[in-house]
Each structure stands twice: as structure tokens, then as C-alpha cells.
Design a protein around this motif. Structure first.
Motif, PDB file in Angstrom:
ATOM      1  N   THR A   1      14.723  -3.108 -14.315  1.00  0.00           N
ATOM      2  CA  THR A   1      14.765  -2.224 -13.159  1.00  0.00           C
ATOM      3  C   THR A   1      14.040  -0.915 -13.423  1.00  0.00           C
ATOM      4  OG1 THR A   1      16.928  -3.185 -12.746  1.00  0.00           O
ATOM      5  CG2 THR A   1      16.328  -1.263 -11.443  1.00  0.00           C
ATOM      6  N   ASN A   2      14.387  -0.263 -14.561  1.00  0.00           N
ATOM      7  CA  ASN A   2      13.776   1.035 -14.844  1.00  0.00           C
ATOM      8  C   ASN A   2      12.284   0.912 -15.132  1.00  0.00           C
ATOM      9  OD1 ASN A   2      16.290   2.015 -14.488  1.00  0.00           O
ATOM     10  ND2 ASN A   2      16.671   2.551 -16.624  1.00  0.00           N
ATOM     11  N   SER A   3      11.884  -0.167 -15.822  1.00  0.00           N
ATOM     12  CA  SER A   3      10.457  -0.288 -16.126  1.00  0.00           C
ATOM     13  C   SER A   3       9.664  -0.508 -14.848  1.00  0.00           C
ATOM     14  CB  SER A   3      10.211  -1.419 -17.131  1.00  0.00           C
ATOM     15  OG  SER A   3      10.423  -2.683 -16.534  1.00  0.00           O
ATOM     16  N   VAL A   4      10.221  -1.288 -13.919  1.00  0.00           N
ATOM     17  CA  VAL A   4       9.535  -1.508 -12.639  1.00  0.00           C
ATOM     18  C   VAL A   4       9.420  -0.192 -11.888  1.00  0.00           C
ATOM     19  CG1 VAL A   4       9.773  -2.580 -10.364  1.00  0.00           C
ATOM     20  CG2 VAL A   4      10.137  -3.942 -12.427  1.00  0.00           C
ATOM     21  N   ALA A   5      10.536   0.564 -11.841  1.00  0.00           N
ATOM     22  CA  ALA A   5      10.532   1.834 -11.117  1.00  0.00           C
ATOM     23  C   ALA A   5       9.521   2.804 -11.730  1.00  0.00           C
ATOM     24  CB  ALA A   5      11.933   2.438 -11.132  1.00  0.00           C
ATOM     25  N   ASN A   6       9.533   2.890 -13.074  1.00  0.00           N
ATOM     26  CA  ASN A   6       8.628   3.834 -13.736  1.00  0.00           C
ATOM     27  C   ASN A   6       7.166   3.450 -13.552  1.00  0.00           C
ATOM     28  OD1 ASN A   6      10.768   5.325 -14.615  1.00  0.00           O
ATOM     29  ND2 ASN A   6      10.855   4.355 -16.636  1.00  0.00           N
ATOM     30  N   ALA A   7       6.886   2.153 -13.679  1.00  0.00           N
ATOM     31  CA  ALA A   7       5.498   1.712 -13.547  1.00  0.00           C
ATOM     32  C   ALA A   7       4.989   1.976 -12.134  1.00  0.00           C
ATOM     33  CB  ALA A   7       5.390   0.232 -13.895  1.00  0.00           C
ATOM     34  N   ALA A   8       5.826   1.682 -11.143  1.00  0.00           N
ATOM     35  CA  ALA A   8       5.417   1.907  -9.754  1.00  0.00           C
ATOM     36  C   ALA A   8       5.196   3.394  -9.498  1.00  0.00           C
ATOM     37  CB  ALA A   8       6.480   1.350  -8.810  1.00  0.00           C
ATOM     38  N   GLU A   9       6.099   4.199 -10.039  1.00  0.00           N
ATOM     39  CA  GLU A   9       5.990   5.641  -9.835  1.00  0.00           C
ATOM     40  C   GLU A   9       4.717   6.185 -10.496  1.00  0.00           C
ATOM     41  OE1 GLU A   9       9.315   7.801 -11.382  1.00  0.00           O
ATOM     42  OE2 GLU A   9       8.258   9.700 -11.185  1.00  0.00           O
ATOM     43  N   ALA A  10       4.458   5.732 -11.726  1.00  0.00           N
ATOM     44  CA  ALA A  10       3.280   6.208 -12.443  1.00  0.00           C
ATOM     45  C   ALA A  10       2.010   5.851 -11.681  1.00  0.00           C
ATOM     46  CB  ALA A  10       3.243   5.598 -13.850  1.00  0.00           C
ATOM     47  N   LEU A  11       1.936   4.627 -11.184  1.00  0.00           N
ATOM     48  CA  LEU A  11       0.745   4.207 -10.457  1.00  0.00           C
ATOM     49  C   LEU A  11       0.608   4.990  -9.157  1.00  0.00           C
ATOM     50  CD1 LEU A  11      -1.644   2.142 -10.375  1.00  0.00           C
ATOM     51  CD2 LEU A  11      -0.223   0.849  -8.785  1.00  0.00           C
ATOM     52  N   ALA A  12       1.727   5.168  -8.459  1.00  0.00           N
ATOM     53  CA  ALA A  12       1.695   5.895  -7.196  1.00  0.00           C
ATOM     54  C   ALA A  12       1.167   7.311  -7.406  1.00  0.00           C
ATOM     55  CB  ALA A  12       3.093   5.929  -6.578  1.00  0.00           C
ATOM     56  N   GLU A  13       1.684   7.979  -8.452  1.00  0.00           N
ATOM     57  CA  GLU A  13       1.255   9.353  -8.701  1.00  0.00           C
ATOM     58  C   GLU A  13      -0.215   9.411  -9.120  1.00  0.00           C
ATOM     59  OE1 GLU A  13       4.024  11.019 -11.428  1.00  0.00           O
ATOM     60  OE2 GLU A  13       5.562  11.226  -9.879  1.00  0.00           O
ATOM     61  N   ALA A  14      -0.615   8.454  -9.971  1.00  0.00           N
ATOM     62  CA  ALA A  14      -1.998   8.446 -10.451  1.00  0.00           C
ATOM     63  C   ALA A  14      -2.971   8.217  -9.299  1.00  0.00           C
ATOM     64  CB  ALA A  14      -2.172   7.361 -11.517  1.00  0.00           C
ATOM     65  N   LEU A  25       0.816  -1.219   0.000  1.00  0.00           N
ATOM     66  CA  LEU A  25       0.000   0.000   0.000  1.00  0.00           C
ATOM     67  C   LEU A  25       0.844   1.261   0.000  1.00  0.00           C
ATOM     68  CD1 LEU A  25      -2.973  -0.824   2.363  1.00  0.00           C
ATOM     69  CD2 LEU A  25      -2.986  -0.592  -0.121  1.00  0.00           C
ATOM     70  N   ASP A  26       2.053   1.196   0.585  1.00  0.00           N
ATOM     71  CA  ASP A  26       2.933   2.375   0.582  1.00  0.00           C
ATOM     72  C   ASP A  26       3.811   2.416  -0.678  1.00  0.00           C
ATOM     73  OD1 ASP A  26       4.622   0.320   1.064  1.00  0.00           O
ATOM     74  OD2 ASP A  26       5.383   1.054   2.990  1.00  0.00           O
ATOM     75  N   PHE A  27       3.499   1.567  -1.631  1.00  0.00           N
ATOM     76  CA  PHE A  27       4.180   1.511  -2.923  1.00  0.00           C
ATOM     77  C   PHE A  27       5.631   1.046  -2.842  1.00  0.00           C
ATOM     78  CE2 PHE A  27       0.686   4.510  -3.548  1.00  0.00           C
ATOM     79  CZ  PHE A  27       0.013   3.841  -4.555  1.00  0.00           C
ATOM     80  N   THR A  28       6.021   0.430  -1.737  1.00  0.00           N
ATOM     81  CA  THR A  28       7.279  -0.302  -1.789  1.00  0.00           C
ATOM     82  C   THR A  28       6.984  -1.615  -2.511  1.00  0.00           C
ATOM     83  OG1 THR A  28       6.853  -1.332   0.325  1.00  0.00           O
ATOM     84  CG2 THR A  28       8.224   0.631   0.359  1.00  0.00           C
ATOM     85  N   ILE A  29       8.033  -2.189  -3.102  1.00  0.00           N
ATOM     86  CA  ILE A  29       7.816  -3.372  -3.925  1.00  0.00           C
ATOM     87  C   ILE A  29       7.679  -4.608  -3.040  1.00  0.00           C
ATOM     88  CG2 ILE A  29       8.905  -4.882  -5.632  1.00  0.00           C
ATOM     89  CD1 ILE A  29      10.112  -2.156  -6.725  1.00  0.00           C
ATOM     90  N   SER A  30       6.609  -5.337  -3.267  1.00  0.00           N
ATOM     91  CA  SER A  30       6.417  -6.586  -2.535  1.00  0.00           C
ATOM     92  C   SER A  30       7.256  -7.684  -3.171  1.00  0.00           C
ATOM     93  CB  SER A  30       4.924  -6.938  -2.550  1.00  0.00           C
ATOM     94  OG  SER A  30       4.722  -8.299  -2.289  1.00  0.00           O
ATOM     95  N   GLU A  80      12.186   0.398  -2.458  1.00  0.00           N
ATOM     96  CA  GLU A  80      11.340   1.527  -2.818  1.00  0.00           C
ATOM     97  C   GLU A  80      11.653   1.921  -4.249  1.00  0.00           C
ATOM     98  OE1 GLU A  80      12.158   4.466   0.133  1.00  0.00           O
ATOM     99  OE2 GLU A  80      11.458   3.119   1.718  1.00  0.00           O
ATOM    100  N   TYR A  81      10.608   2.345  -4.976  1.00  0.00           N
ATOM    101  CA  TYR A  81      10.829   2.584  -6.396  1.00  0.00           C
ATOM    102  C   TYR A  81      11.672   3.822  -6.669  1.00  0.00           C
ATOM    103  CZ  TYR A  81       6.986   5.963  -6.042  1.00  0.00           C
ATOM    104  OH  TYR A  81       6.208   7.007  -5.692  1.00  0.00           O
ATOM    105  N   GLY A  82      11.706   4.744  -5.706  1.00  0.00           N
ATOM    106  CA  GLY A  82      12.379   6.022  -5.925  1.00  0.00           C
ATOM    107  C   GLY A  82      13.850   5.887  -6.264  1.00  0.00           C
TER     108      GLY A  82
END
Lengths: 212, 201
Positions: free
Chosen positions: A170-183, A101-106, A143-145
Motif C-alpha cells: 500500500t505505502n509503496s504504491v502511494a509513494n510511487a504514485a505521489e512521486a510521479l505525480a509531483e515530478a 491521467l489524474d493520478f488515481t489508481i487504475s 486516490e494515492y493521497g
């Protein structure tokens, strides 16, 4: 003229017969292959978010994601699952990413790749005696950051000789997580747990140099 | 009848496609990292080989000599694609493990080699026997090679632990150098058996 035309026509006949039989076989196997891929995707989704029992697909700002709940009534969300697409060396690598829920990667699981055998495809390799997929396991709890491969100054140990593949995942995971978190953050701030606002602060700094 | 029996058995040792004819070495070296991969590749290649031998023996009179190679390739590629689709539909795990090597059966020289050297010159029954015999030899070699490398490289055979927990696997054996070392030993072993039994040549 005739000497060229005749072999050409004969070859065409063989080609037509081969094409028709392949079309027939494809019409039988295509639904089965699709079902197998769907089953593999479902298995991956459950794998990356083990706490969840019910999965509810949704879309936010054109991002498809799945919310996982730990109870049948869907009152206790435990995390999200998204699919990340990264351009690897010879394929578009599809990775199923489980987020808490806090957008860290499970956990993550690479569901499709056709990278170079022995190099890039070691991204899905299970180490020596077949315990854990060592590359994927590195993402657990990150964390995706500041998710980067070691060559870019991050903590993800890249695959020897396959930096492009490692970086793509790595980058695709980070970007996807970031995009979802922001959305999700902008759409329904009320439902976002407090931990996210704490996380959002340091994230903004590390993101700066990251190319999308 | 005697000829058919000979066609069926020659692939095992006397004309073993890998160890004696030295055909199809690329997939041999690449997929023999474990016994199960060797078995899967062997069965897939055998299916393609038997089917292409059958079809080519059937159509050999309808194939103009000048364009025989492209026609053979069309036949082989068709069966490879069928194999690939069927494997992806029914055995996804094996399909995933063999990955890129299934499409590469098209260029496995055993198959084009047998089409050109045998099926296009012999009748249907003998071509079928040749396909089965050669396919068996190829599969057997791949399984033995895969098992050998798997035992030394991972301590397992067909995924089952055989060497005990104290065994330190020699990772080299499942890496490419291990493939060359193991294949060299196997070729030497097969030469030794052939010379001992006087069946050489």
C-alpha cells in the motif's frame, strides 16, 4: 592432519564439479528466465492500464515510467504505469501500478514477491473460486493521497496476519504514485489536465503524517 | 529382474514414502492444496530423486564414509537448483505456484533418505528403479491428496469445476488443518488396504 585434508579436498572436488555444471545450466536458462520475467511484466503493464494500446517508456527526475496511449499515433494519453518497490516481510515486493491521467489508481498488479507462503503471499491470492485477486482489486480507482491499510486508518483491507506485507504494498504504491505525480507536475505543467490541480489540494493535507 | 520390479512397485503402496515411511511430510502437507500443485511438486521431486539416486549409486565407491552426507547434499542441491532454473525458464506459472517449495526439495527427507538407505548400498539399475518407484509413490500420493482437498475446498479438480455451481466449498480443506485431516484419512485408508491384502510389514 592428513585425515582432515583428504576429505576436505574430496569435498572440494565435488563442489567444483557441482558448481561448474550449475554455471553451465544457468548460462542456458538465464536468458529464458529474463524473457519470461519481461513477458510477465509486459502482461502486467497491459493489465493495469487496459485502455492503452501503445506504451512509451520515459524517465522524469530519475523515475522510470511508461505513458500509455489509446491510439497508435500516441496523441491520446490515457495514463501512466510505474513500478513500486516495497520492503515486505521477506522480500522487496515489486508492484506494477497503472495510473489514470489524474493520478488515481487504475489497477495494480504485484509482479514479484517472496513473502511467507499462506500469509504474506496471499497478496497475490485469487479468492475461493479463482475470480479476482482480492487484495489487488481494492486499489482500483483509489486516490494515492489517502491510500492506507485499515490498521493505519485507511480503506485497504489488510491480509490477516500479514500487516507488514499489506502495508509495504500500500505505502509503496502511494509513494510511487505521489512521486510521479509531483515530478510530472513540475516538469510540464501545461500538459497536466485541470483535474490534477483540484486533486492536489486535498492531497497535501492527508500526506502530512505519511512517512516515506 | 524380480528385484528391479519390486523396487519399481514398492513405492506405490507397500513402502509408500509418505503414507508408510512417513518421509517428506512437510512438502506433502504444504503443497497439496490442489491436484496440479501436487503433480508439479511430485514430478520435480521425482526428477531430483531419480537423478540423485543415479549419481550417488555411480559414485558410491568414491565417497569416503565420513563425508558422505555433505557429498549427498551437494549432489541433491545441485539437481534441485537445476530443477528450479529449468522450471523458472520453461514453466513460469508452475514455478510461481510452487515458489519456495522447490528450494525446499533439498531438505525433503525422501531424497536424502533414499540416497543414504538405498542408493549408497545398491547398484545403479536398482537405485534408478528405487528412485522411479519412490518418486511415483510420492507423486501419486500428492496428486490424490491434492485432488481430495481441491474437490472439497474449491469444488474443482485440476482447475475444472466438478461439483456444480450450488456447491459450497469447505475452505478449511485447503487450509493447513485440511492437510492434516486429509493426510490422516489417507494413511488410515492405506493401512486398511494393506491389512486387507495381507501385505503389511
Amino acid at each position: 592432519m592428513k585425515s582432515i585434508l583428504r576429505p576436505g579436498l574430496i569435498l572440494m572436488v565435488y563442489g567444483i564439479i557441482a558448481g561448474l555444471s550449475l554455471g553451465y545450466i544457468n548460462s542456458i536458462t538465464a536468458p529464458k528466465i529474463a524473457a519470461q520475467e519481461e513477458a510477465a511484466r509486459m502482461a502486467a503493464i497491459e493489465e493495469v492500464l487496459p485502455e492503452a494500446v501503445v506504451f512509451d517508456p520515459d524517465t522524469v527526475e530519475e523515475i522510470e515510467y511508461i505513458t500509455g496511449y489509446s491510439d497508435e499515433e500516441m496523441t491520446e494519453p490515457v495514463g501512466y504505469v510505474i513500478t513500486a518497490y516495497g520492503n515486505g516481510f521477506s522480500s522487496t515486493i515489486r508492484t506494477v501500478v497503472g495510473l489514470k491521467l489524474d493520478f488515481t489508481i487504475s489497477a495494480i498488479e504485484i509482479v514479484y514477491q517472496s513473502e511467507t507462503p499462506g500469509l504474506g503471499d496471499r497478496a497475490v491470492e485469487t479468492k475461493e473460486n479463482g475470480e479476482e485477486p482480492w487484495f489487488e482489486v481494492q486499489f482500483d480507482g483509489k486516490e494515492y493521497g489517502n491510500l492506507k491499510v485499515d490498521k493505519d486508518g485507511g480503506a485497504i483491507e489488510s491480509i490477516t496476519g500479514a500487516t507488514i506485507t499489506s502495508r509495504a504494498v500500500t505505502n509503496s504504491v502511494a509513494n510511487a504514485a505521489e512521486a510521479l505525480a509531483e515530478a510530472l507536475e513540475t516538469r510540464r505543467p501545461a500538459s497536466i489536465p485541470d483535474t490534477l490541480t483540484e486533486l492536489a489540494e486535498p492531497k497535501a493535507e492527508t500526506e502530512g503524517g505519511d512517512t516515506k | 529382474m524380480k528385484m528391479i520390479l519390486k523396487d519399481l512397485t514398492k513405492g506405490t503402496l507397500i513402502e509408500n514414502p509418505v503414507l508408510v515411511l512417513a518421509l517428506g511430510l512437510c512438502p506433502t502437507l504444504a503443497v497439496s492444496t490442489s491436484a496440479i500443485n501436487g503433480l508439479g511438486m511430485g514430478i520435480a521431486a521425482t526428477f531430483v530423486l531419480v537423478m540423485s539416486n543415479l549419481i550417488i549409486a555411480l559414485i558410491k565407491k568414491l565417497v569416503p564414509g565420513r563425508i558422505r552426507i555433505p557429498i549427498f547434499i551437494v549432489v541433491i542441491a545441485t539437481f534441485v537448483t537445476i530443477t528450479k532454473l529449468v522450471m523458472a525458464a520453461y514453466t513460469p506459472a508452475l514455478s510461481k505456484a510452487l515458489g519456495i517449495f522447490i528450494p525446499l526439495i533439498v531438505v525433503n527427507c525422501i531424497i536424502l533418505g533414499r540416497a543414504e538407505a538405498f542408493a549408497s548400498k545398491h547398484n545403479v539399475i536398482r537405485s534408478l528403479a528405487d528412485g522411479i518407484g519412490m518418486g511415483f509413490g510420492f507423486t501419486l500420493t500428492l496428486v490424490l491428496l491434492g485432488a481430495f482437498r481441491e474437490i472439497l475446498g474449491s469444488g474443482t479438480v485440476f482447475g475444472a469445476n466438478v461439483m456444480g455451481s450450488s456447491f459450497q466449498p469447505a475452505l478449511l480443506m485447503i487450509l493447513p488443518p485440511g492437510a492434516f485431516l486429509s493426510l490422516g484419512l489417507m494413511v488410515a485408508g492405506s493401512r486398511w488396504i494393506l491389512e486387507k491384502t495381507g501385505k503389511e510389514g
